[in-house]
Design a protein around this motif. Structure first.
Motif, short mmCIF file in Angstrom:
data_model
loop_
_atom_site.label_atom_id
_atom_site.label_comp_id
_atom_site.label_asym_id
_atom_site.label_seq_id
_atom_site.Cartn_x
_atom_site.Cartn_y
_atom_site.Cartn_z
N ALA A 66 0.83 -1.20 0.00
CA ALA A 66 0.00 0.00 0.00
C ALA A 66 0.87 1.26 0.00
CB ALA A 66 -0.93 0.00 1.21
N ASP A 67 1.97 1.22 0.73
CA ASP A 67 2.93 2.33 0.77
C ASP A 67 3.44 2.64 -0.63
OD1 ASP A 67 5.65 3.43 0.70
OD2 ASP A 67 5.73 3.17 2.85
N ILE A 68 3.90 1.62 -1.33
CA ILE A 68 4.46 1.81 -2.67
C ILE A 68 3.38 2.32 -3.63
CG2 ILE A 68 5.52 0.68 -4.65
CD1 ILE A 68 6.79 -1.31 -2.61
N ALA A 69 2.21 1.67 -3.62
CA ALA A 69 1.14 2.08 -4.54
C ALA A 69 0.66 3.50 -4.25
CB ALA A 69 -0.03 1.10 -4.45
N ARG A 103 -0.13 -14.18 -4.82
CA ARG A 103 0.36 -12.89 -5.30
C ARG A 103 -0.72 -11.84 -5.05
NH1 ARG A 103 -0.33 -10.03 -10.05
NH2 ARG A 103 -1.63 -11.70 -10.84
N THR A 104 -0.31 -10.71 -4.51
CA THR A 104 -1.25 -9.67 -4.11
C THR A 104 -1.01 -8.41 -4.93
OG1 THR A 104 -1.25 -10.65 -1.91
CG2 THR A 104 -2.15 -8.45 -2.10
N VAL A 105 -2.11 -7.79 -5.37
CA VAL A 105 -2.05 -6.63 -6.25
C VAL A 105 -2.62 -5.42 -5.53
CG1 VAL A 105 -2.85 -5.66 -8.45
CG2 VAL A 105 -2.18 -8.08 -8.31
N PHE A 106 -1.92 -4.30 -5.62
CA PHE A 106 -2.28 -3.05 -4.96
C PHE A 106 -2.55 -2.00 -6.03
CE2 PHE A 106 0.46 -5.63 -2.44
CZ PHE A 106 -0.03 -5.55 -1.15
N VAL A 107 -3.74 -1.39 -5.98
CA VAL A 107 -4.13 -0.41 -7.00
C VAL A 107 -4.49 0.90 -6.33
CG1 VAL A 107 -5.73 0.14 -8.87
CG2 VAL A 107 -5.04 -2.24 -8.49
N CYS A 108 -3.83 1.97 -6.74
CA CYS A 108 -4.18 3.32 -6.31
C CYS A 108 -4.59 4.09 -7.57
CB CYS A 108 -3.01 4.02 -5.62
SG CYS A 108 -3.43 5.70 -5.11
N THR A 131 -5.70 12.40 1.16
CA THR A 131 -5.94 10.99 1.48
C THR A 131 -6.20 10.22 0.19
OG1 THR A 131 -6.81 11.56 3.64
CG2 THR A 131 -7.37 9.37 2.79
N VAL A 132 -5.45 9.14 0.00
CA VAL A 132 -5.61 8.30 -1.19
C VAL A 132 -6.05 6.90 -0.75
CG1 VAL A 132 -3.93 9.59 -2.55
CG2 VAL A 132 -3.17 7.62 -1.24
N LYS A 133 -6.72 6.23 -1.66
CA LYS A 133 -7.22 4.88 -1.37
C LYS A 133 -6.43 3.86 -2.18
CE LYS A 133 -10.99 3.34 -3.26
NZ LYS A 133 -12.31 2.94 -3.70
N VAL A 134 -6.08 2.76 -1.55
CA VAL A 134 -5.40 1.65 -2.22
C VAL A 134 -6.25 0.41 -2.05
CG1 VAL A 134 -3.33 0.21 -2.31
CG2 VAL A 134 -3.11 2.66 -1.80
N ASP A 135 -6.71 -0.15 -3.18
CA ASP A 135 -7.48 -1.39 -3.17
C ASP A 135 -6.54 -2.57 -3.33
OD1 ASP A 135 -9.96 -0.10 -2.95
OD2 ASP A 135 -10.11 0.14 -5.13
N VAL A 136 -6.78 -3.62 -2.57
CA VAL A 136 -5.90 -4.79 -2.58
C VAL A 136 -6.70 -6.02 -3.00
CG1 VAL A 136 -4.28 -6.16 -1.22
CG2 VAL A 136 -4.61 -3.74 -0.67
N TYR A 151 -6.35 3.40 3.41
CA TYR A 151 -6.51 4.84 3.21
C TYR A 151 -5.27 5.50 3.82
CZ TYR A 151 -11.26 3.51 2.17
OH TYR A 151 -12.36 2.92 1.61
N LEU A 152 -4.50 6.17 2.98
CA LEU A 152 -3.24 6.76 3.41
C LEU A 152 -3.31 8.27 3.17
CD1 LEU A 152 -2.74 4.01 1.62
CD2 LEU A 152 -0.40 4.49 2.13
N THR A 153 -2.89 9.04 4.14
CA THR A 153 -2.81 10.48 3.94
C THR A 153 -1.39 10.82 3.55
OG1 THR A 153 -4.58 10.90 5.51
CG2 THR A 153 -3.17 12.77 4.94
N LEU A 154 -1.22 11.19 2.27
CA LEU A 154 0.08 11.64 1.78
C LEU A 154 0.33 13.04 2.29
CD1 LEU A 154 0.11 10.69 -2.00
CD2 LEU A 154 1.53 9.73 -0.22
#
Length: 182
Positions: A66-69, A103-108, A131-136, A151-154
């Protein structure tokens, strides 16, 4: 063919950067599947080193994905500008629905929001937040069904100093043949 080349180029650039700057990211072997102005897709394989006792992906590896995405597009936008920009997370919220057992996929897909916050930080010189959303998902096991959402606040701020040589090298690695950033 160009899409495949940029996919590998972006993956190599992220792995080189993480090897020197954040080795823990390097350890989960992230792959950049897609990186454009609208969205970022990152994949992390299920490895022995990132499994938990239930043979699913450890929460720390999920957070890394999630951090990377969530941050990669902001980092890309800062590379495209002439300014040095700091990208950190102010807060982080996760919701877990299923166990990721493959294998897990992260989409922002918050590219427009990320572009706006980076531009605002460069123009104002102040710290800006979004705040951005990352779906896994775990496509091989659960298809398109979400296994988690983050949900990450950049928090983005223009730095007083210029870009480092390391950033210039990273920028060179991610540049396409036409000179445009990938």
């Amino acid at each position: 063919m160009n899409h495949l080349f940029s996919r590998y180029r972006n993956t190599i650039a992220v792995r080189i950067w993480s090897f020197f700057k954040v080795p823990l990211l390097y350890g989960v072997r992230p792959s950049v599947i897609e990186l454009n102005d609208e969205r970022v897709i990152v994949s992390i394989p299920l490895l022995r080193r990132n499994k938990n006792h239930l043979n699913s992906m450890y929460v720390g590896a999920l957070v890394i994905g999630a951090d990377i995405a969530g941050a990669l597009l902001a980092f890309k936008k800062s590379l495209e500008s002439d300014e040095a920009v700091s990208v950190i997370f102010k807060d982080f919220k996760g919701e877990f629905y299923l166990r990721p057992e493959d294998r897990t996929v992260f989409v922002c897909a918050d590219g427009e929001k990320i572009t706006q916050v980076v531009s605002a930080a460069i123009n104002s010189g102040e710290r800006e937040n979004a705040t951005v959303k990352v779906d896994v998902t775990c496509p091989n096991k659960t298809g398109d069904k979400l296994v988690a959402q983050f949900y990450l606040t950049l928090s983005v701020k223009k730095l007083a100093h210029k870009k480092s040589k390391f950033v210039e090298i990273f920028q060179f690695l991610t540049a396409s043949r036409s000179g445009k950033q990938a």
